[in-house]
Design a protein around this motif. Structure first.
Motif, PDB file in Angstrom:
ATOM      1  N   LEU A 145     -12.852  -3.174   1.552  1.00 23.07           N
ATOM      2  CA  LEU A 145     -13.442  -1.872   1.853  1.00 23.07           C
ATOM      3  C   LEU A 145     -14.932  -1.867   1.486  1.00 23.07           C
ATOM      4  O   LEU A 145     -15.780  -1.449   2.280  1.00 23.07           O
ATOM      5  N   TYR A 203      -8.449   0.425   4.117  1.00 23.76           N
ATOM      6  CA  TYR A 203      -7.757   0.130   2.864  1.00 23.76           C
ATOM      7  C   TYR A 203      -6.241   0.082   3.088  1.00 23.76           C
ATOM      8  O   TYR A 203      -5.571  -0.859   2.677  1.00 23.76           O
ATOM      9  N   VAL A 210     -14.056   3.474  -6.024  1.00 28.84           N
ATOM     10  CA  VAL A 210     -12.741   3.510  -5.379  1.00 28.84           C
ATOM     11  C   VAL A 210     -11.712   3.614  -6.489  1.00 28.84           C
ATOM     12  O   VAL A 210     -11.671   2.766  -7.383  1.00 28.84           O
ATOM     13  N   ARG A 221       0.802  -1.229   0.000  1.00 29.13           N
ATOM     14  CA  ARG A 221       0.000   0.000   0.000  1.00 29.13           C
ATOM     15  C   ARG A 221       0.834   1.277   0.000  1.00 29.13           C
ATOM     16  O   ARG A 221       0.294   2.362  -0.123  1.00 29.13           O
ATOM     17  N   LEU A 260      -5.324   7.124  -2.873  1.00 28.27           N
ATOM     18  CA  LEU A 260      -6.696   6.632  -2.810  1.00 28.27           C
ATOM     19  C   LEU A 260      -7.701   7.763  -2.969  1.00 28.27           C
ATOM     20  O   LEU A 260      -7.553   8.824  -2.356  1.00 28.27           O
ATOM     21  N   THR A 294      -4.853  -2.975   4.929  1.00 25.03           N
ATOM     22  CA  THR A 294      -5.049  -4.275   4.290  1.00 25.03           C
ATOM     23  C   THR A 294      -3.858  -4.646   3.420  1.00 25.03           C
ATOM     24  O   THR A 294      -3.507  -3.914   2.500  1.00 25.03           O
ATOM     25  N   ALA A 316      -7.971  -5.407  -1.403  1.00 20.54           N
ATOM     26  CA  ALA A 316      -8.173  -4.302  -0.460  1.00 20.54           C
ATOM     27  C   ALA A 316      -9.437  -3.511  -0.794  1.00 20.54           C
ATOM     28  O   ALA A 316     -10.181  -3.123   0.114  1.00 20.54           O
ATOM     29  N   THR A 317      -9.713  -3.283  -2.082  1.00 19.20           N
ATOM     30  CA  THR A 317     -10.924  -2.543  -2.440  1.00 19.20           C
ATOM     31  C   THR A 317     -12.169  -3.379  -2.166  1.00 19.20           C
ATOM     32  O   THR A 317     -13.190  -2.849  -1.722  1.00 19.20           O
TER      33      THR A 317
END
Length: 166
Positions: free
Chosen positions: A81, A67, A109, A34, A39, A70, A77-78
């Motif tokens: 979420l 997010y 997202v 990440r 984002l 994760t 991850a999305t």
């Protein structure tokens, strides 16, 4: 460039606060994979139960933290979420069903990484990507139009793009 327009059909009445847009940069201690992600969350809520603008922003801030915590792929991850946001909406809808209140969330997202843009959509949202090969209209009619809060099952549509400078 990223442009976000909130369009309505002719004659459609606006319901509740306008759509919320929330942007986030990775925290110092981001989950594995990440650290380079930028984002953008776009949420609009339909129905007769609404969240105030402040509540929407707090909710999106919480989703951004989830997010970035994760580990794993962008799609994982999305999805996580979207599933968490759906759970919040479903639970709220079940609690307020006796009063006839209901909310449905439409979520986009956007994750930007060096060399890639990822888009995840929940609900009947339209998106357009314009690149060197022309424009693409990103929309699927049918089952994918169901928004968040309507079912325990989440339908997420994914797209990936490689932006190139002009």
């Amino acid at each position: 460039d990223l442009l976000i327009y909130n369009l309505r059909s002719p004659g459609e009445q606006r319901q509740g606060p306008p759509a919320a847009v929330y942007t986030a940069l990775p925290p110092r201690k981001a989950g594995r994979g990440r650290s380079l992600d930028r984002l953008i969350l776009y949420l609009t809520i339909r129905g007769n139960a609404q969240l105030e603008s402040k509540e929407q922003n707090e909710l999106l801030e919480r989703m951004a933290r989830l997010y970035y915590k994760t580990n794993g792929s962008v799609t994982y991850a999305t999805r996580r979420l979207a599933e968490e946001l759906n759970k919040i909406f479903v639970d709220r809808n079940l609690r307020s069903a006796s009063q006839g209140l209901r909310m449905i969330g439409w979520l986009a997202v956007i994750v930007m990484r060096p060399g890639s843009i990822y888009l995840a959509q929940c609900g009947p949202l339209h998106a357009f990507f314009t690149g060197e090969k022309g424009s693409q209209h990103l929309y699927e009619a049918g089952e994918s139009e169901r928004g968040l809060g309507q079912s325990r099952t989440v339908i997420v549509r994914y797209q990936q793009f490689e932006p190139r400078p002009k």
